[in-house]
Design a protein around this motif. Sequence first.
Motif, PDB file in Angstrom:
ATOM      1  N   ALA A  21       0.836  -1.195   0.000  1.00 16.12           N
ATOM      2  CA  ALA A  21       0.000   0.000   0.000  1.00 16.12           C
ATOM      3  C   ALA A  21       0.878   1.255   0.000  1.00 16.12           C
ATOM      4  O   ALA A  21       2.037   1.221   0.411  1.00 16.12           O
ATOM      5  N   ARG A  22       0.317   2.363  -0.450  1.00 21.29           N
ATOM      6  CA  ARG A  22       1.032   3.632  -0.462  1.00 21.29           C
ATOM      7  C   ARG A  22       0.043   4.758  -0.181  1.00 21.29           C
ATOM      8  O   ARG A  22      -1.168   4.615  -0.411  1.00 21.29           O
ATOM      9  N   PRO A  23       0.528   5.889   0.327  1.00 20.42           N
ATOM     10  CA  PRO A  23      -0.374   7.004   0.625  1.00 20.42           C
ATOM     11  C   PRO A  23      -0.845   7.685  -0.654  1.00 20.42           C
ATOM     12  O   PRO A  23      -0.045   7.997  -1.536  1.00 20.42           O
ATOM     13  N   VAL A  24      -2.149   7.902  -0.756  1.00 18.33           N
ATOM     14  CA  VAL A  24      -2.743   8.531  -1.929  1.00 18.33           C
ATOM     15  C   VAL A  24      -3.537   9.746  -1.472  1.00 18.33           C
ATOM     16  O   VAL A  24      -4.400   9.643  -0.582  1.00 18.33           O
ATOM     17  N   TRP A  25      -3.270  10.891  -2.060  1.00 14.58           N
ATOM     18  CA  TRP A  25      -3.958  12.146  -1.720  1.00 14.58           C
ATOM     19  C   TRP A  25      -5.415  12.077  -2.153  1.00 14.58           C
ATOM     20  O   TRP A  25      -5.739  11.588  -3.239  1.00 14.58           O
ATOM     21  N   ASP A  26      -6.314  12.573  -1.320  1.00 16.62           N
ATOM     22  CA  ASP A  26      -7.742  12.537  -1.644  1.00 16.62           C
ATOM     23  C   ASP A  26      -8.162  13.630  -2.609  1.00 16.62           C
ATOM     24  O   ASP A  26      -9.323  13.719  -2.998  1.00 16.62           O
ATOM     25  N   ARG A  27      -7.207  14.502  -2.984  1.00 18.33           N
ATOM     26  CA  ARG A  27      -7.417  15.588  -3.942  1.00 18.33           C
ATOM     27  C   ARG A  27      -8.447  16.606  -3.453  1.00 18.33           C
ATOM     28  O   ARG A  27      -9.000  17.383  -4.244  1.00 18.33           O
ATOM     29  N   LYS A  28      -8.678  16.621  -2.149  1.00 22.39           N
ATOM     30  CA  LYS A  28      -9.586  17.620  -1.572  1.00 22.39           C
ATOM     31  C   LYS A  28      -8.929  18.374  -0.422  1.00 22.39           C
ATOM     32  O   LYS A  28      -8.997  19.603  -0.356  1.00 22.39           O
ATOM     33  N   GLY A  29      -8.300  17.663   0.488  1.00 25.57           N
ATOM     34  CA  GLY A  29      -7.714  18.293   1.655  1.00 25.57           C
ATOM     35  C   GLY A  29      -6.340  18.876   1.388  1.00 25.57           C
ATOM     36  O   GLY A  29      -5.793  18.782   0.284  1.00 25.57           O
ATOM     37  N   ASP A  30      -5.764  19.484   2.409  1.00 28.67           N
ATOM     38  CA  ASP A  30      -4.436  20.085   2.329  1.00 28.67           C
ATOM     39  C   ASP A  30      -3.402  18.975   2.091  1.00 28.67           C
ATOM     40  O   ASP A  30      -3.257  18.072   2.924  1.00 28.67           O
ATOM     41  N   MET A  59      -0.407  18.885   2.502  1.00 27.81           N
ATOM     42  CA  MET A  59       0.681  18.902   3.471  1.00 27.81           C
ATOM     43  C   MET A  59       0.282  18.257   4.797  1.00 27.81           C
ATOM     44  O   MET A  59       1.088  18.180   5.720  1.00 27.81           O
ATOM     45  N   VAL A  60      -0.971  17.776   4.889  1.00 32.10           N
ATOM     46  CA  VAL A  60      -1.505  17.247   6.141  1.00 32.10           C
ATOM     47  C   VAL A  60      -1.860  15.771   5.967  1.00 32.10           C
ATOM     48  O   VAL A  60      -2.502  15.379   4.976  1.00 32.10           O
ATOM     49  N   ALA A  61      -1.475  14.949   6.925  1.00 33.88           N
ATOM     50  CA  ALA A  61      -1.639  13.500   6.824  1.00 33.88           C
ATOM     51  C   ALA A  61      -3.089  13.074   6.640  1.00 33.88           C
ATOM     52  O   ALA A  61      -3.368  12.084   5.957  1.00 33.88           O
ATOM     53  N   SER A  62      -4.033  13.800   7.226  1.00 34.80           N
ATOM     54  CA  SER A  62      -5.433  13.401   7.147  1.00 34.80           C
ATOM     55  C   SER A  62      -5.994  13.471   5.728  1.00 34.80           C
ATOM     56  O   SER A  62      -7.091  12.959   5.467  1.00 34.80           O
ATOM     57  N   SER A  63      -5.240  14.065   4.805  1.00 28.83           N
ATOM     58  CA  SER A  63      -5.692  14.171   3.422  1.00 28.83           C
ATOM     59  C   SER A  63      -5.261  12.973   2.585  1.00 28.83           C
ATOM     60  O   SER A  63      -5.458  12.953   1.365  1.00 28.83           O
ATOM     61  N   TYR A  64      -4.678  11.964   3.245  1.00 25.89           N
ATOM     62  CA  TYR A  64      -4.176  10.791   2.525  1.00 25.89           C
ATOM     63  C   TYR A  64      -4.803   9.520   3.076  1.00 25.89           C
ATOM     64  O   TYR A  64      -5.125   9.415   4.261  1.00 25.89           O
TER      65      TYR A  64
END
Length: 277
Positions: free
Chosen positions: A256-265, A267-272
């Motif tokens: 698995a890898r971190p994928v940005w949700d394309r909505k949140g910041d 630079m912040v972990a909660s957006s992945y």
Amino acid sequence: GAAVNAACDELDGVADGVLMDPLACHYDPGELTCPAGEDREDCLTPAQVTAVRKIWSGVRRDDGSLVFPGLVPGGEAAPGGWGLWVTGSKPFTALHWLGGEGFFRHFVFEDPDWDFRTFNFEGDLDYALEKVGHAVDADDPDLRRLRDRGGKLLVYHGLADADISPRGSINYYEAVIDELAGSDRTEALSAVQDFFRLFLVPGLGHCRGGPGPDQLDALAALEAWVEKGEAPAQVMARKVEGGETVRSLPLCPYPARPVWDRKGDPMVASSYQCQSD
């Protein structure tokens, strides 16, 4: 480095100088070839293009078998990147004792006058493996004894490492899966993740530094796994500047890898979210 970032930085949707998945970057350094007969600072000679391709493709024996995988794109221009480990005014200037030249000169051949230009990948490699391989190599994929006694193994590797290729850690993890696998890879991966997890760190150089979040508490994650039975679904990584966290990112257990949700910041972990292909 700038050309790699221009070609591949935004593959993850974020222009931040960090390649989230450098294995997906297929930049051709031939695009930087100097005009015929010229050798300038803003381009590469044909010999330099060949060198970059070899650095990325890894080292193979004459029969094509892999000695060690090549570096991945993305760590060339970062502090502690190629300028420290790969390029420079002299060969192997980084970490005289631990770099390639110092290692072979002092540990393998025990000759302070040894010249790296004499190295032969066939005979000298076998000699080196026989002499010091037992002391420095940890490549046995059979981890049944570790598993059976309840041991846990947590490995992390920077994806911008300009010294030791993260492909090596990936290849080893895959070898462990294959060693324990039956007919079903999904079941084998789950069985391995019960006691061994690999975390790839986007933008992390060799142990520290690099353009991405480079601080993580892997020991705390391992302690929680061993002492409380809490398997690490994620490990938090941070970029700290001036005592302040300027970026955070969840690290995911391979594959698995971190994928940005394309909505949140971004630079912040909660957006992945951790996702597998």
